[in-house]
Design a protein around this motif. Structure first.
Motif, PDB file in Angstrom:
ATOM      1  N   VAL A 178       0.761  -1.023  -0.006  1.00 28.84           N
ATOM      2  CA  VAL A 178      -0.059  -0.067   0.120  1.00 28.84           C
ATOM      3  C   VAL A 178       0.928   1.275  -0.002  1.00 28.84           C
ATOM      4  O   VAL A 178       1.742   1.492   0.847  1.00 28.84           O
ATOM      5  N   PRO A 179       0.689   2.076  -0.878  1.00 31.05           N
ATOM      6  CA  PRO A 179       1.696   3.395  -0.842  1.00 31.05           C
ATOM      7  C   PRO A 179       1.265   4.281   0.086  1.00 31.05           C
ATOM      8  O   PRO A 179      -0.041   4.414   0.440  1.00 31.05           O
ATOM      9  N   ASP A 180       2.033   4.920   0.735  1.00 28.48           N
ATOM     10  CA  ASP A 180       1.626   5.933   1.906  1.00 28.48           C
ATOM     11  C   ASP A 180       1.051   7.084   1.187  1.00 28.48           C
ATOM     12  O   ASP A 180       0.165   7.787   2.142  1.00 28.48           O
ATOM     13  N   SER A 181       1.408   7.406  -0.063  1.00 28.66           N
ATOM     14  CA  SER A 181       0.622   8.807  -0.393  1.00 28.66           C
ATOM     15  C   SER A 181       0.283   8.344  -2.104  1.00 28.66           C
ATOM     16  O   SER A 181       1.052   7.531  -2.712  1.00 28.66           O
ATOM     17  N   LEU A 182      -0.837   8.782  -2.644  1.00 26.52           N
ATOM     18  CA  LEU A 182      -1.034   8.555  -3.960  1.00 26.52           C
ATOM     19  C   LEU A 182      -1.829   9.865  -4.679  1.00 26.52           C
ATOM     20  O   LEU A 182      -2.823  10.313  -3.916  1.00 26.52           O
ATOM     21  N   PHE A 198      -7.865   3.058  -1.931  1.00 30.07           N
ATOM     22  CA  PHE A 198      -6.617   3.270  -1.340  1.00 30.07           C
ATOM     23  C   PHE A 198      -6.773   4.166   0.036  1.00 30.07           C
ATOM     24  O   PHE A 198      -5.890   3.953   0.906  1.00 30.07           O
ATOM     25  N   THR A 203      -4.148   5.057   2.791  1.00 31.30           N
ATOM     26  CA  THR A 203      -3.280   5.932   1.983  1.00 31.30           C
ATOM     27  C   THR A 203      -3.625   7.489   2.000  1.00 31.30           C
ATOM     28  O   THR A 203      -5.062   7.747   1.936  1.00 31.30           O
ATOM     29  N   ASP A 204      -2.854   8.090   1.962  1.00 31.76           N
ATOM     30  CA  ASP A 204      -3.105   9.883   1.752  1.00 31.76           C
ATOM     31  C   ASP A 204      -3.332   9.848   0.212  1.00 31.76           C
ATOM     32  O   ASP A 204      -2.490   9.917  -0.595  1.00 31.76           O
ATOM     33  N   VAL A 205      -4.605  10.017  -0.122  1.00 38.03           N
ATOM     34  CA  VAL A 205      -5.008  10.481  -1.539  1.00 38.03           C
ATOM     35  C   VAL A 205      -5.302  11.810  -1.906  1.00 38.03           C
ATOM     36  O   VAL A 205      -5.971  12.484  -1.140  1.00 38.03           O
ATOM     37  N   ALA A 299       3.919  12.642  -3.648  1.00 37.36           N
ATOM     38  CA  ALA A 299       3.252  11.454  -3.443  1.00 37.36           C
ATOM     39  C   ALA A 299       4.223  10.259  -3.528  1.00 37.36           C
ATOM     40  O   ALA A 299       5.485  10.328  -3.976  1.00 37.36           O
ATOM     41  N   GLU A 300       3.975   9.170  -3.387  1.00 37.14           N
ATOM     42  CA  GLU A 300       4.782   7.929  -3.532  1.00 37.14           C
ATOM     43  C   GLU A 300       4.634   7.271  -4.688  1.00 37.14           C
ATOM     44  O   GLU A 300       5.474   7.091  -5.720  1.00 37.14           O
ATOM     45  N   LYS A 301       3.336   7.391  -5.452  1.00 39.59           N
ATOM     46  CA  LYS A 301       2.739   7.062  -6.757  1.00 39.59           C
ATOM     47  C   LYS A 301       1.958   7.968  -7.305  1.00 39.59           C
ATOM     48  O   LYS A 301       1.199   8.573  -6.556  1.00 39.59           O
TER      49      LYS A 301
END
Length: 504
Positions: A178-182, A198, A203-205, A299-301
Motif C-alpha cells: 500500500v503506498p503511503d501517498s497517492l 486506497f 493511503t493519503d490520496v 506522493a509515492e505513486k
C-alpha cells in the motif's frame, strides 16, 4: 494467404475474448454456427482480469475493513489489519475462477479457441500471429467477423506507464504494498473508485481533475454525496487543474506538477465514459483557490485515470475496408454491423458508453443477426453504475432529458435516511428518484445514489424495458425491511401518496 501459413475456415471469427467477444462467441455457438475465438492476452479481457472484477473485489474487501474499524456507534470496536499479500491472492483467485469458467463455457458451446493477435488481410481473411519463438502465424478465412478488441488506458504526456511510480488502473489493482501517498489524475468513475480503495487502506490520496467536479456527466445531486464521503475519508481534491509532469524529489518519493486547466473546467452535461478528463469548454467555475497557480503535489505513486481509448490500431482494419471515427472507434448500426456488411464490432471498440454489460448485449445481438435472428439493439434501458461510496446507479432519462424530448415528466423521490433497512446498515446517504411520463405513467428513467444502487437500478431498467408504469412499480409489494422498498416509495411519491416521506 501467405505461402507456408496454416489455413483454416470458420463461419464466425471473433477477435477478442472480453465480455463482448466471449458472449458473442458462446451465443453464436448456441446458434449452431462454427465459431473461432482469438485472444492475445487472457480470456475474460480487461473486465475480468484487470478491471471490473478485481476492482470490485478490492472495493468489497476494503469496505469490510473500513466498516469494521468505524462501527463504534454500533458498539463494535475493532482495528482491522489488511494483509496486502493475502488480499491480492484472494483477488487473483476470484479472477482465475471466472476466467477459467469463460474458457470452459466457450469449449462447451463448441467454440474453437486460438491464442494470438489477429489482423485483417482482406475482407474475408485474418492472419493470426502467435507469440513466442517459432510459433509463426496462420490464416483464418471467415464468412463473418466480430471485432471485440476492447480499450486501453489513455496515457497523457510526461506520464509513461513504463515509469515505475506511474500507474494505470491495471497496475494499481496489482500493487503488492500500500503506498503511503497517492495522486490520482482524473475524477471519473475509475479514479474515484480507486481513490476510495486506497483511502480505506490508509493511503493519503489527492485527486487532480481538470473539470470543476467529480464524476462528469452525472447530476450534481448524485455526485455530491460521493464527494462528501470521499472528503470524510480524507481525500483531497484540486479541480480545474491538469497534471503536467512528475519528477523524483530526492527522498524516495515524487512530485507531481499541475497547472490551471484554463477553460476546460465546466462539467459536461452528458455521461462521459472516458472517466471525465475529456476536453470541455466553459467558464472557469472551480472552487479551488489555487486554480490559477502552478501547484506541486508530493506522493509515492501517481495513478493516471483519464479514460480509455479503443484498441483498433492493431487490426489493419483498412485491409478489410472497415471505417473508424477520428478517435478510432468503429462505427456500427443498431445491429452492431460496421460499414462492411459481414463484419460486426461490439464492446468498447464500438464506442461509448464503455460498459461491460453493454458490450455483452451487443455481442449477443451480433451473433443473432449473423444467425438470421430478428435482433437489434435498444439502449433506452441500458443501466450504468459507479461503485464508489455511496454507489450510483442510473438508467434511462433524467427529468431535464425527458423535458427536452417533449415529455411532461412526473418525478418521485425517496431518501435512504427514511429507509429502515438503510438505517440498520449505517449507510443512509442518498436517494432513489424515478422519472415517469406525466400523461401515460410509463417509467422513463431513474437515478439512484446510495447503498447498493448498482443492484437496485435493475428493477427500474426492467420497468423501462417492459413498458411498466410508475403505478405498476408502486403496486408491486416489496419485501420489508429491504432497500428495494425505497424504489416502491419513490414510485408512490411520484403518484403523491408515499407513506414514509413527505409527498411533493
Amino acid at each position: 494467404m501467405v505461402v507456408g501459413d496454416i489455413a483454416t475456415g470458420t463461419d464466425v471469427l471473433v477477435i477478442g475474448a472480453g465480455p463482448a467477444g466471449y458472449v458473442a462467441a458462446i451465443r453464436a455457438g448456441q446458434l449452431d454456427l462454427d465459431v473461432t475465438l482469438v485472444e492475445r492476452d487472457a480470456y475474460g479481457g480487461t473486465c475480468l482480469n484487470h478491471g471490473c472484477i478485481p476492482s470490485k473485489a478490492l472495493i468489497s474487501a476494503t469496505d469490510i475493513a473500513h466498516d469494521a474499524g468505524h462501527a463504534e456507534e454500533m458498539g463494535i470496536h475493532a482495528d482491522p489489519a489488511v494483509d496486502m499479500t493475502q488480499l491480492m491472492t484472494w483477488k487473483e483467485g476470484v479472477v482465475d475462477q471466472l476466467t477459467s469458467g469463460v474458457e470452459k463455457l466457450c469449449k462447451a458451446n463448441g467454440v474453437s479457441l486460438m491464442t494470438g493477435t489477429a489482423r485483417f488481410a482482406d475482407e474475408h481473411t485474418a492472419r493470426i500471429s502467435h507469440s513466442g519463438d517459432g510459433q509463426g502465424s496462420e490464416s483464418v478465412e471467415f464468412e463473418h467477423a466480430i471485432v471485440a478488441t476492447g480499450s486501453s488506458p489513455i496515457e497523457i504526456p510526461n506520464f509513461s506507464y513504463e515509469d515505475e511510480p506511474v500507474l494505470d488502473s491495471r497496475q494499481a489493482l496489482s500493487l503488492e504494498s500500500v503506498p503511503d501517498s497517492l495522486v490520482v489524475v482524473g475524477a471519473g468513475y475509475i479514479g474515484m473508485e480507486l481513490a476510495g480503495v486506497f483511502a480505506k487502506l490508509g493511503t493519503d490520496v489527492t485527486v487532480v481533475e481538470m473539470l470543476d467536479g467529480i464524476l462528469p456527466g452525472y447530476d450534481d445531486d448524485l455526485a455530491r454525496p460521493v464527494k462528501k464521503r470521499a472528503e470524510d475519508l480524507g481525500i483531497d481534491f484540486h479541480f480545474g487543474r491538469t497534471a503536467t509532469e512528475w519528477y523524483e524529489d530526492g527522498g524516495g518519493g515524487i512530485r507531481v506538477a499541475t497547472e490551471a486547466a484554463g477553460q476546460a473546467v465546466e462539467r459536461p452535461d452528458e455521461t462521459a465514459a472516458d472517466g471525465g478528463h475529456a476536453e470541455a469548454e466553459g467558464e472557469d467555475e472551480t472552487e479551488d483557490p489555487e486554480a490559477t497557480d502552478d501547484l506541486e503535489l508530493s506522493a509515492e505513486k501517481v495513478l493516471v485515470a483519464v479514460g480509455r481509448s479503443p484498441v483498433s490500431d492493431t487490426l489493419d482494419l483498412e485491409n478489410a475496408g472497415i471505417e473508424t471515427d477520428e478517435r478510432g472507434f468503429i462505427q456500427t448500426d443498431d445491429r452492431a454491423r460496421t460499414n462492411v456488411e459481414h463484419v460486426f464490432a461490439v464492446g468498447d471498440v464500438a464506442g461509448e458508453p464503455m460498459l461491460a454489460h453493454k458490450g455483452s448485449k451487443e455481442g449477443q445481438v451480433a451473433a443473432e443477426v449473423i444467425a438470421g435472428e430478428p435482433a437489434a439493439l435498444d439502449y433506452q434501458a441500458m443501466p450504468a453504475a459507479v461503485f464508489t461510496e455511496p454507489e450510483i446507479g442510473t438508467v434511462g432519462l433524467t427529468e431535464s432529458e425527458a423535458e427536452e424530448q417533449g415529455f411532461e415528466p412526473t418525478v418521485g423521490q425517496f431518501p435512504f435516511r427514511a429507509s429502515g433497512r438503510a438505517l440498520t446498515t449505517g449507510h443512509t446517504d442518498g436517494f432513489v428518484r424515478i422519472v415517469a411520463d406525466g400523461e401515460t405513467g410509463f417509467v422513463l428513467g431513474a437515478q439512484i445514489v446510495g447503498p447498493h444502487a448498482s443492484e437496485l437500478v435493475a428493477e427500474l431498467a426492467l420497468a423501462i424495458e417492459i413498458g411498466a408504469t410508475v403505478e405498476d412499480v408502486a403496486a408491486t409489494v416489496h419485501t420489508h425491511p429491504t432497500l428495494s422498498e425505497s424504489v416502491m416509495e419513490a414510485a408512490e411519491n411520484a403518484l403523491g401518496h408515499a407513506i414514509h416521506t413527505l409527498n411533493r
